[in-house]
Design a protein around this motif. Structure first.
Motif, PDB file in Angstrom:
ATOM      1  N   PHE A   1      35.753 -37.529  91.008  1.00 30.16           N
ATOM      2  CA  PHE A   1      36.494 -36.299  90.709  1.00 30.16           C
ATOM      3  C   PHE A   1      36.276 -35.891  89.249  1.00 30.16           C
ATOM      4  O   PHE A   1      36.025 -34.724  88.955  1.00 30.16           O
ATOM      5  N   GLY A   2      36.422 -36.851  88.352  1.00 26.66           N
ATOM      6  CA  GLY A   2      36.261 -36.553  86.925  1.00 26.66           C
ATOM      7  C   GLY A   2      34.853 -36.120  86.585  1.00 26.66           C
ATOM      8  O   GLY A   2      34.651 -35.188  85.795  1.00 26.66           O
ATOM      9  N   LEU A   3      33.866 -36.785  87.187  1.00 29.39           N
ATOM     10  CA  LEU A   3      32.469 -36.444  86.910  1.00 29.39           C
ATOM     11  C   LEU A   3      32.153 -35.030  87.395  1.00 29.39           C
ATOM     12  O   LEU A   3      31.615 -34.205  86.638  1.00 29.39           O
ATOM     13  N   TRP A   4      32.504 -34.716  88.644  1.00 24.33           N
ATOM     14  CA  TRP A   4      32.212 -33.387  89.182  1.00 24.33           C
ATOM     15  C   TRP A   4      33.036 -32.310  88.487  1.00 24.33           C
ATOM     16  O   TRP A   4      32.541 -31.199  88.244  1.00 24.33           O
ATOM     17  N   GLY A   5      34.267 -32.623  88.151  1.00 29.61           N
ATOM     18  CA  GLY A   5      35.090 -31.657  87.419  1.00 29.61           C
ATOM     19  C   GLY A   5      34.508 -31.356  86.050  1.00 29.61           C
ATOM     20  O   GLY A   5      34.477 -30.199  85.614  1.00 29.61           O
ATOM     21  N   SER A   6      34.013 -32.376  85.374  1.00 32.05           N
ATOM     22  CA  SER A   6      33.410 -32.188  84.051  1.00 32.05           C
ATOM     23  C   SER A   6      32.126 -31.370  84.134  1.00 32.05           C
ATOM     24  O   SER A   6      31.870 -30.500  83.293  1.00 32.05           O
ATOM     25  N   ILE A   7      31.323 -31.642  85.146  1.00 32.83           N
ATOM     26  CA  ILE A   7      30.077 -30.877  85.333  1.00 32.83           C
ATOM     27  C   ILE A   7      30.403 -29.412  85.635  1.00 32.83           C
ATOM     28  O   ILE A   7      29.810 -28.497  85.053  1.00 32.83           O
ATOM     29  N   LEU A   8      31.363 -29.182  86.536  1.00 32.31           N
ATOM     30  CA  LEU A   8      31.733 -27.814  86.886  1.00 32.31           C
ATOM     31  C   LEU A   8      32.314 -27.061  85.689  1.00 32.31           C
ATOM     32  O   LEU A   8      32.078 -25.864  85.528  1.00 32.31           O
ATOM     33  N   ALA A   9      33.064 -27.765  84.840  1.00 36.03           N
ATOM     34  CA  ALA A   9      33.623 -27.117  83.646  1.00 36.03           C
ATOM     35  C   ALA A   9      32.514 -26.641  82.720  1.00 36.03           C
ATOM     36  O   ALA A   9      32.582 -25.542  82.161  1.00 36.03           O
ATOM     37  N   LEU A  10      31.480 -27.445  82.565  1.00 34.29           N
ATOM     38  CA  LEU A  10      30.355 -27.060  81.710  1.00 34.29           C
ATOM     39  C   LEU A  10      29.594 -25.882  82.308  1.00 34.29           C
ATOM     40  O   LEU A  10      29.261 -24.920  81.610  1.00 34.29           O
ATOM     41  N   VAL A  11      29.353 -25.925  83.618  1.00 36.78           N
ATOM     42  CA  VAL A  11      28.671 -24.822  84.290  1.00 36.78           C
ATOM     43  C   VAL A  11      29.510 -23.543  84.177  1.00 36.78           C
ATOM     44  O   VAL A  11      28.984 -22.459  83.900  1.00 36.78           O
ATOM     45  N   ALA A  12      30.817 -23.658  84.358  1.00 41.98           N
ATOM     46  CA  ALA A  12      31.708 -22.490  84.273  1.00 41.98           C
ATOM     47  C   ALA A  12      31.685 -21.879  82.879  1.00 41.98           C
ATOM     48  O   ALA A  12      31.738 -20.648  82.741  1.00 41.98           O
ATOM     49  N   ALA A  13      31.595 -22.712  81.859  1.00 41.35           N
ATOM     50  CA  ALA A  13      31.543 -22.197  80.487  1.00 41.35           C
ATOM     51  C   ALA A  13      30.301 -21.338  80.282  1.00 41.35           C
ATOM     52  O   ALA A  13      30.369 -20.278  79.652  1.00 41.35           O
ATOM     53  N   PHE A  14      29.178 -21.768  80.826  1.00 41.16           N
ATOM     54  CA  PHE A  14      27.955 -20.980  80.695  1.00 41.16           C
ATOM     55  C   PHE A  14      28.012 -19.721  81.558  1.00 41.16           C
ATOM     56  O   PHE A  14      27.522 -18.667  81.167  1.00 41.16           O
ATOM     57  N   MET A  15      28.618 -19.828  82.739  1.00 45.92           N
ATOM     58  CA  MET A  15      28.717 -18.664  83.621  1.00 45.92           C
ATOM     59  C   MET A  15      29.609 -17.581  83.031  1.00 45.92           C
ATOM     60  O   MET A  15      29.393 -16.394  83.263  1.00 45.92           O
ATOM     61  N   GLY A  16      30.615 -17.991  82.275  1.00 44.09           N
ATOM     62  CA  GLY A  16      31.528 -17.034  81.674  1.00 44.09           C
ATOM     63  C   GLY A  16      30.845 -16.084  80.707  1.00 44.09           C
ATOM     64  O   GLY A  16      31.327 -14.982  80.452  1.00 44.09           O
ATOM     65  N   ALA A  17      29.712 -16.490  80.159  1.00 41.51           N
ATOM     66  CA  ALA A  17      28.991 -15.662  79.196  1.00 41.51           C
ATOM     67  C   ALA A  17      28.061 -14.654  79.870  1.00 41.51           C
ATOM     68  O   ALA A  17      27.527 -13.778  79.207  1.00 41.51           O
TER      69      ALA A  17
END
Length: 194
Positions: free
Chosen positions: A11-27
């Motif tokens: 859960f933590g690993l996938w959540g951390s990966i998704l958070a990083l991807v979301a940060a880039f998508m937000g731009a």
């Protein structure tokens, strides 16, 4: 006694990966909405990981600190946006009316200062969560996540902070990746959080 935390690690690993991807998508224009959805999913996954680990080892501090971070961020940003909107609405639309102009500019500046303060406070709580995760797991990357996150927040105003926050996000992914699948139970110790 060893405790299985394999699911929480994932859960933590996938959540951390998704958070990083979301940060880039937000731009990216028009795709930012998906980034917000990914951010929410990432938050929930990391929160589930911290809650599960905390429950299994008898230490609820990581979950509480991370939850405090998000609550402070959401409440503070909503309040700051209200201040900024009030300030923008009260600015004169053409003619000069000094009391309203001063009030409007003051409210906008107060809202901006509040956003900065809330961001630093939210990052402080998140930093605390990662430091406790280091105590619980012994995974050094959690401590590095806390360090880079803190310095990134403090230096964000001079733009180098965004690079440091990126480093913190990468260390968070590495930390969950390196976390053992079994942890030692440390009793029913529950530290108070003030």
């Amino acid at each position: 006694m060893a405790i299985d935390v394999r699911n929480e690690k994932n859960f933590g690993l996938w959540g951390s990966i998704l958070a990083l991807v979301a940060a880039f998508m937000g731009a990216i224009p028009y795709i930012g909405v998906f980034g917000s959805t990914l951010s929410l999913i990432a938050f929930i996954l990391v929160l589930l990981a911290l809650k599960g680990i905390g429950d299994k080892v008898g230490d609820e501090r990581p979950f509480k600190y991370y939850l405090y971070s998000v609550i402070v961020a959401i409440a503070g940003v909503v309040f700051a946006i209200v201040l900024i909107l009030i300030g923008a609405i009260t600015l004169p639309k053409g003619g000069m009316n000094e009391p309203y102009e001063t009030f409007g500019i003051g409210m906008v500046l107060l809202g901006i200062i509040l956003i900065i303060a809330v961001f630093i406070l939210a990052v402080y709580f998140q930093k605390q969560a990662w430091e406790v995760m280091y105590e619980i797991t012994g995974v050094e990357e959690f401590q590095k996540t806390a360090k880079w996150l803190w310095w990134g927040a403090l230096t964000l105003i001079i733009l180098i902070g965004s690079i440091l926050l990126l480093i913190a996000a990468i260390y968070q992914i590495i930390a969950f990746s390196n976390m053992p699948e079994e942890l030692e139970f440390r009793g029913t110790y529950r530290s108070p959080i003030y």
